[in-house]
Motif scaffolding. Structure first.
Motif, short mmCIF file in Angstrom:
data_model
loop_
_atom_site.label_atom_id
_atom_site.label_comp_id
_atom_site.label_asym_id
_atom_site.label_seq_id
_atom_site.Cartn_x
_atom_site.Cartn_y
_atom_site.Cartn_z
N THR A 281 0.83 -1.21 0.00
CA THR A 281 0.00 0.00 0.00
C THR A 281 0.86 1.25 0.00
O THR A 281 0.63 2.19 -0.78
CB THR A 281 -0.94 -0.02 1.24
N ILE A 282 1.89 1.26 0.86
CA ILE A 282 2.78 2.43 0.90
C ILE A 282 3.54 2.56 -0.41
O ILE A 282 3.65 3.65 -0.99
CB ILE A 282 3.73 2.33 2.12
N ALA A 283 4.06 1.44 -0.92
CA ALA A 283 4.81 1.50 -2.19
C ALA A 283 3.92 1.99 -3.33
O ALA A 283 4.37 2.72 -4.21
CB ALA A 283 5.38 0.12 -2.51
N THR A 284 2.66 1.60 -3.32
CA THR A 284 1.75 2.03 -4.38
C THR A 284 1.58 3.54 -4.37
O THR A 284 1.67 4.20 -5.42
CB THR A 284 0.37 1.36 -4.18
N TYR A 285 1.34 4.07 -3.18
CA TYR A 285 1.22 5.53 -3.03
C TYR A 285 2.49 6.23 -3.53
O TYR A 285 2.44 7.17 -4.33
CB TYR A 285 0.96 5.84 -1.55
N VAL A 286 3.62 5.73 -3.10
CA VAL A 286 4.89 6.37 -3.43
C VAL A 286 5.15 6.32 -4.94
O VAL A 286 5.42 7.36 -5.57
CB VAL A 286 6.04 5.66 -2.68
N PHE A 287 5.01 5.14 -5.55
CA PHE A 287 5.39 5.03 -6.95
C PHE A 287 4.32 5.61 -7.87
O PHE A 287 4.63 6.06 -8.97
CB PHE A 287 5.75 3.59 -7.30
N SER A 288 3.08 5.63 -7.42
CA SER A 288 2.05 6.31 -8.22
C SER A 288 2.42 7.79 -8.36
O SER A 288 2.36 8.36 -9.46
CB SER A 288 0.68 6.15 -7.55
N ILE A 289 2.86 8.39 -7.26
CA ILE A 289 3.27 9.79 -7.31
C ILE A 289 4.57 9.98 -8.09
O ILE A 289 4.67 10.84 -8.95
CB ILE A 289 3.42 10.36 -5.88
N LEU A 290 5.56 9.14 -7.78
CA LEU A 290 6.87 9.33 -8.41
C LEU A 290 6.79 9.15 -9.93
O LEU A 290 7.46 9.85 -10.67
CB LEU A 290 7.91 8.37 -7.83
N ILE A 291 5.96 8.23 -10.39
CA ILE A 291 5.90 7.96 -11.82
C ILE A 291 4.90 8.85 -12.54
O ILE A 291 5.16 9.36 -13.62
CB ILE A 291 5.55 6.47 -12.07
N ARG A 292 3.73 9.06 -11.93
CA ARG A 292 2.69 9.80 -12.64
C ARG A 292 2.64 11.28 -12.26
O ARG A 292 2.00 12.05 -12.94
CB ARG A 292 1.31 9.22 -12.29
N GLY A 293 3.23 11.64 -11.12
CA GLY A 293 3.15 13.03 -10.68
C GLY A 293 1.95 13.27 -9.78
O GLY A 293 1.96 14.13 -8.91
#
Lengths: 424, 424, 424
Positions: A281-293
């Motif tokens: 869940t935490i990784a999803t939040y992080v990488f959703s932001i890092l990749i998509r903005g």
């Protein structure tokens, strides 16, 4: 109610009752004479359901079979089997409601896939496994095995969601269930891979990867130019229902993982599962932001669950800290799948993976199966199990996709109105 | 799917993989050099999650610890721990979806708060409690304690819902969890208040009042003129999701109350909890009409649960008739809170309590803690526990609210679109 | 929050606090002096709830009664009692949200019906059953019996949904609960029908048919020309919530059926229930298409559950294959009900069965009760039980419908806005 007078009293019912036309419909359909395909197929599946019911009568009624579980063991497993039912109908079902105009079909197909695959699996298993089938009305375990088959089927269906007709999904279910049972038998019965050599406690490979790669095979065969040009529409409402389905999967996932472990390992397995989900869940939040903005809510609804997928194989053999880290990696893999890999895979296969099952169940599942390489006595059998499952799934998915593609074409993609009565 | 091609393939991901820019991003952020705060904070929480995972590796892996629970005890508690997970993600999560344009964030923040606080609490507890921590992978109890911390955090978040950014909620979670653990340790470890002297079986004070008064402290520090001028918009859809969340809380509340009681008291505790909820539900209906003239559905969704909050402290020590009466009073208190007290409190604090957590968890929680005065050996220790918890919560809420207020400002209140990709 | 300042601070509250007007309101109401009927009735139900609470105080507090269940038995039953609570609030509650503009009332009435009938049933049962009541705080069974009463009440309410006011539903609940308890006592206490002679393990007759035919009686008395002219509006959103409610009923139905069977029969009962639901689900799909030409999603949401209704009586006495076939027939009966029988019945009774409870609970329930004729020692007692229940239900439904019809008239059918504060 609901303006039934208008739609009701349709001639067919009087005719079927009065002139025996129901039998005519069935006969016409078997002879391929009638063009009303929805009705033809409805009649086919009625017959299939009746046949399954009758075929089950001599089965499953030996009460007090040898090796019966104790009352407490049965109840522990009963509890988990109900939780998994929640995951099937409320979890998978509503996670697929994210397609705005296709919610009725998503839930109905979920109902039908479960209603067909549970009894079908229970019917098939004793023939495959013989006395080792653990199928008896004294044990609840048969229900669990059947529910795992239904879960894998729902994953497979998720890949082609919105692009085939309801009766095609039922046909896919009727073909998928025995193929799933066969693969499970290869992995665990001892007849092919030595018993106990393949570690997959909660089905990273057996359930998740198998369903996802089966979907990939079907996607290849069902691919069309039309589907690549049409966008899958979502809405606030449809995404909020998807989040609800996701939450139902998240919270009951510990029962999915703990269903078949020995009683003394349940606390470890539950904690490991939850920590893997937390990590994802935490990784999803992080990488959703890092990749998509920005955050994509579909990532949250889906990739957060990748921890549960990936921990499945090794959930009874690792410690909590490692589970959290496995979950973190699985969540990252899944978001990479949704953002980077899926567009390329769609170019390669020519088709669309509607729910992104390859990102949620395919890659995290294989990742989970491979982690277990480090935990088993014979890594080569573990690897063999992974490879056999993936190749068998893709091949059979291609075959079933081909058959399904011969049996109708959905005109209006991602829309209920072709098959459902829809209010304005 | 979902038009991913457009949003995907964003440069950052290639850069982070190719040039090690992910590390640069983290370093920049620590140095306060980069302005893209969403990405900075995402990277911070990735690092925190990895550190938690690694720090847990040496912990929690002593299998078969002394004092291990029996298989049956573990399973009874497992069942309740899953029910509480439902309350966290589906209950609290969807109860907060009542804000019309903020549903994505409400659910996502719920996911993140749970995903951060569960492992963080499990990591902290052994340091606070030492050998008495009851933390071992042979017992499911550690999961329950952590879930209670997550519940309290979600209450605290509900007060400021819609007015701070997602990363601020994560930061609040990272600070709240150890403070909650500290307060719990003060109340129950025996180091401050004598062991057993403070009666709070299901956390009226420890979980509910603590979270609510912590929220109040944060509300004071985060208050702004803007928030008092903007109305919190709801809709039929958003309120129906809130009712669904409320129903999930109602039905699983008996497991919240019965999670830690001795096995022979479970029937009494379950019946008491349900009767308290029944009382509060009827009182909510009655006072919503008597005070407002019409029924406010937000009262039904929230105040109906006040019986569960208030009965928490004494649930194992009263009889069913009294539970019903306690629930009736708690429901009345809660509706009085939503209608009469909240407007005045908002004038006094200058800030808005979005979910009305003071009405649902604050006052009914304190009421529950005070009822227990009549049931304990030493009412003064009971009173001390209530007062310590409330004051500690407000003070720490002010402190954490101050820190959070330094770390960003949400531009568009009660709206997902600042941080989420939202369909038209 | 939610613009409370506008609606709050209503004079009545200050007056009630300052001038003791709350007591005046109650007195006026008892004297039939005041015309504001919502407030009058609210006060009445507050008094009823307080009286129930006080009347319960001397009851239900003998801890450690003779014949106490073991910890494990209690926990097995606890688990099922929570599942049934989910069915009540989330299942029945949201299944009734299909009426587009009436979602707030549907859920609120569900809350209130449960909150009133649970304590009321617990209060009544000991007077009817005496020492055989199995009511003690050492056993969770009293909760289960009360939940069954609440389920039957919700079925009865479903038939008149949208056409009477909230306080009328509460009054219906207050009258229904003792009548249900009386019928249950006739069937099972041994005082009328010999103990054990009537087979109805999970309430096909006792719960489902009784509630449905009670509804039919009320429908006759509450029938109006207006209701036959107004269409019950649905929407995508409202139907998707109904599907969610339906799914909650489907997945927890095994616990409804297994709640009271002996522990060793739980696996059989769970598998039988699920296969009956599978059969009904497939039959619903098939006959919805064959009769209507397209799928009606309300059929899927409702008739799929008819298998669970019909298997209730015989669920512990048949084998899995037969359960699937019983489910198939029940699903077909239910769809025939929604499409063919309901329009004719509405003509005959002059009133509308909003949720089609006769199709889902009435006919499949009677079908279930009649199947059991072949499984009991004395078919005539079984038949007597079915006939007594149906006739008693219709008669009492007519009586209660008459009383309810005297106590107010809903102006805007199928609409929340008359009694609720509704956002634009």
């Amino acid at each position: 109610m609901r303006n039934l007078q208008d739609v009701v009293l349709h001639k067919i019912i009087y005719n079927s009752l009065d002139d025996g036309r129901l039998l005519n419909v069935c006969w016409d359909m078997l002879m391929m004479r009638n063009q009303e395909s929805m009705k033809k197929w409805a009649a086919v599946f009625l017959i299939i359901a009746i046949v399954i019911g009758i075929a089950m009568i001599p089965q499953l009624n030996e009460y007090g079979a040898e090796g019966a579980m104790t009352a407490a063991e049965n109840d522990f497993m009963y509890e988990k089997s109900i939780h998994i039912l929640v995951m099937l109908l409320m979890g998978f079902g509503f996670l697929m409601v994210f397609v705005r105009k296709y919610g009725y079909t998503s839930v109905t197909v979920t109902y039908l896939a479960v209603a067909l695959s549970l009894p079908l699996y229970m019917l098939i298993r004793p023939y495959l496994w013989g006395p080792a089938a653990d199928i008896s009305i004294a044990n609840i375990s048969m229900l669990l095995f059947a529910e795992f088959a239904a879960a894998s089927l729902l994953i497979a269906i998720g890949g082609t969601l919105g692009r085939v007709n309801t009766h095609q999904y039922l046909l896919i279910g009727a073909l998928f269930t025995p193929l799933y049972a066969l693969n499970e038998w290869i992995l665990f019965s001892g007849a092919v891979i030595p018993a106990g050599a393949f570690l997959d406690t909660a089905g990273s490979i057996t359930i998740h990867a198998f369903g996802a790669y089966f979907a990939l095979g079907m996607i290849i065969m069902l691919a069309s130019k039309k589907e690549r040009e049409i966008e899958v529409e979502t809405s606030k409402r449809s995404n909020e229902f998807a989040l609800l389905g996701s939450a139902a999967l998240w919270v009951f996932w510990p029962s999915f993982c703990a269903a078949l472990v020995s009683v003394d390992k349940i606390p470890l397995v539950a904690i490991n599962t939850i920590l893997a989900l937390c990590g994802a869940t935490i990784a999803t939040y992080v990488f959703s932001i890092l990749i998509r903005g920005k955050i994509e809510v579909a990532d949250i609804a889906n990739a957060s669950l990748a921890g549960g997928v990936a921990i499945g194989a090794s959930v009874a053999n690792v410690t909590p800290g490692w589970s959290m880290l496995i979950g973190l990696i699985a969540g990252a893999i899944s978001v990479f799948g949704y953002t980077i890999i899926q567009p390329r895979l769609q170019k390669a296969t020519g088709g669309v993976d509607t729910c992104g099952v390859h990102n949620l169940h395919g890659m995290p599942g294989v990742f989970g199966g491979i982690i277990a390489l480090g935990l088993v006595a014979s890594p080569s059998w573990q690897l063999a199990g992974v490879i056999i499952s993936v190749i068998f799934a893709i091949t059979m998915g291609i075959l079933v996709g081909f058959i399904a593609s011969r049996l109708g074409k959905k005109e209006t993609l991602y829309d209920d109105k072709e098959e459902f009565i829809v209010p304005d």
